[in-house]
Design a protein around this motif. Structure first.
Motif, mmCIF file in Angstrom:
data_model
loop_
_atom_site.group_PDB
_atom_site.id
_atom_site.type_symbol
_atom_site.label_atom_id
_atom_site.label_comp_id
_atom_site.label_asym_id
_atom_site.label_seq_id
_atom_site.Cartn_x
_atom_site.Cartn_y
_atom_site.Cartn_z
ATOM 1 N N LEU A 106 26.677 -12.092 -13.810
ATOM 2 C CA LEU A 106 26.421 -12.182 -15.251
ATOM 3 C C LEU A 106 27.755 -12.060 -15.979
ATOM 4 O O LEU A 106 28.500 -11.101 -15.758
ATOM 5 N N VAL A 107 28.051 -13.019 -16.849
ATOM 6 C CA VAL A 107 29.291 -13.003 -17.626
ATOM 7 C C VAL A 107 28.944 -13.288 -19.076
ATOM 8 O O VAL A 107 28.168 -14.200 -19.375
ATOM 9 N N ALA A 108 29.504 -12.501 -19.987
ATOM 10 C CA ALA A 108 29.260 -12.712 -21.417
ATOM 11 C C ALA A 108 30.498 -12.374 -22.216
ATOM 12 O O ALA A 108 31.226 -11.431 -21.886
ATOM 13 N N VAL B 232 28.631 -7.810 -13.068
ATOM 14 C CA VAL B 232 28.365 -7.824 -14.510
ATOM 15 C C VAL B 232 29.694 -7.727 -15.254
ATOM 16 O O VAL B 232 30.403 -6.729 -15.138
ATOM 17 N N LEU B 233 30.035 -8.760 -16.043
ATOM 18 C CA LEU B 233 31.306 -8.809 -16.756
ATOM 19 C C LEU B 233 31.065 -9.077 -18.232
ATOM 20 O O LEU B 233 30.702 -10.189 -18.626
ATOM 21 N N ALA B 234 31.249 -8.065 -19.064
ATOM 22 C CA ALA B 234 31.086 -8.193 -20.514
ATOM 23 C C ALA B 234 32.468 -8.277 -21.174
ATOM 24 O O ALA B 234 33.478 -7.880 -20.590
ATOM 25 N N LEU C 23 29.887 -4.935 -9.020
ATOM 26 C CA LEU C 23 31.083 -4.871 -9.865
ATOM 27 C C LEU C 23 30.641 -4.828 -11.316
ATOM 28 O O LEU C 23 29.710 -5.530 -11.714
ATOM 29 N N VAL C 24 31.313 -3.992 -12.126
ATOM 30 C CA VAL C 24 31.111 -3.982 -13.576
ATOM 31 C C VAL C 24 32.473 -4.107 -14.239
ATOM 32 O O VAL C 24 33.469 -3.549 -13.767
ATOM 33 N N SER C 25 32.531 -4.862 -15.334
ATOM 34 C CA SER C 25 33.811 -5.083 -15.995
ATOM 35 C C SER C 25 33.622 -5.190 -17.504
ATOM 36 O O SER C 25 32.663 -5.798 -17.978
ATOM 37 N N ILE C 26 34.552 -4.587 -18.240
ATOM 38 C CA ILE C 26 34.631 -4.737 -19.684
ATOM 39 C C ILE C 26 36.034 -5.245 -20.013
ATOM 40 O O ILE C 26 37.023 -4.561 -19.746
ATOM 41 N N SER C 27 36.114 -6.439 -20.551
ATOM 42 C CA SER C 27 37.379 -7.002 -21.028
ATOM 43 C C SER C 27 38.522 -6.850 -20.023
ATOM 44 O O SER C 27 39.637 -6.495 -20.375
ATOM 45 N N GLY C 28 38.231 -7.114 -18.773
ATOM 46 C CA GLY C 28 39.285 -7.120 -17.775
ATOM 47 C C GLY C 28 39.459 -5.873 -16.952
ATOM 48 O O GLY C 28 40.066 -5.912 -15.890
ATOM 49 N N GLU C 29 38.931 -4.736 -17.412
ATOM 50 C CA GLU C 29 38.991 -3.505 -16.618
ATOM 51 C C GLU C 29 37.705 -3.409 -15.792
ATOM 52 O O GLU C 29 36.614 -3.636 -16.317
ATOM 53 N N ILE D 91 28.105 1.327 -20.154
ATOM 54 C CA ILE D 91 29.493 1.285 -19.693
ATOM 55 C C ILE D 91 30.330 0.630 -20.784
ATOM 56 O O ILE D 91 29.965 -0.423 -21.322
ATOM 57 N N TYR D 92 31.467 1.241 -21.103
ATOM 58 C CA TYR D 92 32.307 0.740 -22.188
ATOM 59 C C TYR D 92 33.739 1.207 -21.976
ATOM 60 O O TYR D 92 34.032 1.995 -21.062
#
Length: 240
Positions: free
Chosen positions: A166-168, A182-184, A203-209, A227-228
């Motif tokens: 999932l990418v958004a 999951v990549l937000a 995997l979870v990601s926020i803006s590259g981290e 997650i943020y």
């Protein structure tokens, strides 16, 4: 209306970017082995772009390529090449020279670095350019499926299988069990968040981290969580 025999269209993909930061073939081999052992299922048969911005013309591209392939990766292109002779060697090996999007997921390592890159061809956007809309999916997201919500939030009202992605550009909400990636904030927006009701993500990601599954605090596994980013670091809290 009958379709033409072939069609050529633009599309969006997420790819691993493998940064090679050292010429030593044995060191590259050992570092790749160690990296794969951290999360073998995640890296298995993964297509990669190889970034060689840290190498010079003395690099033995043929041997580097052989080592990467021997670990089960499939090389789809090379980026970061600055040397003309090295470029020729890469092109002669049958691979294209690529340029990267700047939004990369950072995970520093002295000799080798695997980076997860939303390889999105759209122009860079500021936070003000994000349109407040949502893509809603109410069926299960199966292994191998990839969903990208461009300039929008993504809402999943079902379960997400391992191997799905999932990418958004906006937030991601998952009202179900999530076992995939999951990549937000994929376009670089650090204010975006991930919300889920059953966290088992690969995997979870926020803006590259990002965190891989073994980096997610164990007390949140299987639980409802958000997650943020806080002070540029991934943070997780319970939703309850």
């Amino acid at each position: 209306m009958q379709k033409t025999p072939i069609e050529l269209k633009g599309s969006n993909f997420t790819l691993l970017v493998l940064y090679i930061n050292n010429h030593d073939i044995d060191l590259i081999n050992k570092s790749l082995h160690k990296k794969i052992q951290e999360c073998p299922n995640f890296f298995k048969n993964a297509p990669v772009i190889v970034n060689i911005s840290g190498l010079c013309h003395q690099a033995n591209w043929k041997r580097i390529q052989e080592i990467i392939i021997s670990h089960g990766f499939s090389v789809v292109g090379v980026s970061g090449c600055k040397d003309n002779m090295l470029k020729k060697n890469i092109i002669d090996s049958g691979l294209p020279i690529l340029s990267e999007n700047n939004h990369i997921i950072k995970n520093k390592n002295k000799n080798i670095n695997v980076i997860y890159n939303p390889f999105i061809t759209s122009l860079k956007k500021t936070q003000k350019d994000i349109t407040q809309k949502s893509h809603i999916i109410d069926i299960p997201v199966r292994s191998g499926q990839k969903i990208y919500a461009k300039d929008a939030d993504l809402i999943i009202i079902n379960n997400v299988s391992a191997g799905a992605e999932l990418v958004a550009d906006g937030n991601i909400h998952i009202y179900g069990i999530v076992r995939g990636r999951v990549l937000a904030g994929a376009n670089g927006d650090i204010t975006r968040k991930i919300f889920c009701t059953g966290l088992f993500a690969e995997l979870v990601s926020i803006s590259g981290e990002y965190w891989l599954s073994d980096q997610i605090p164990s007390e949140f596994i299987g639980k409802s969580a958000q997650i943020y980013l806080k002070n540029k670091f991934l943070t997780i809290n319970s939703l309850s």
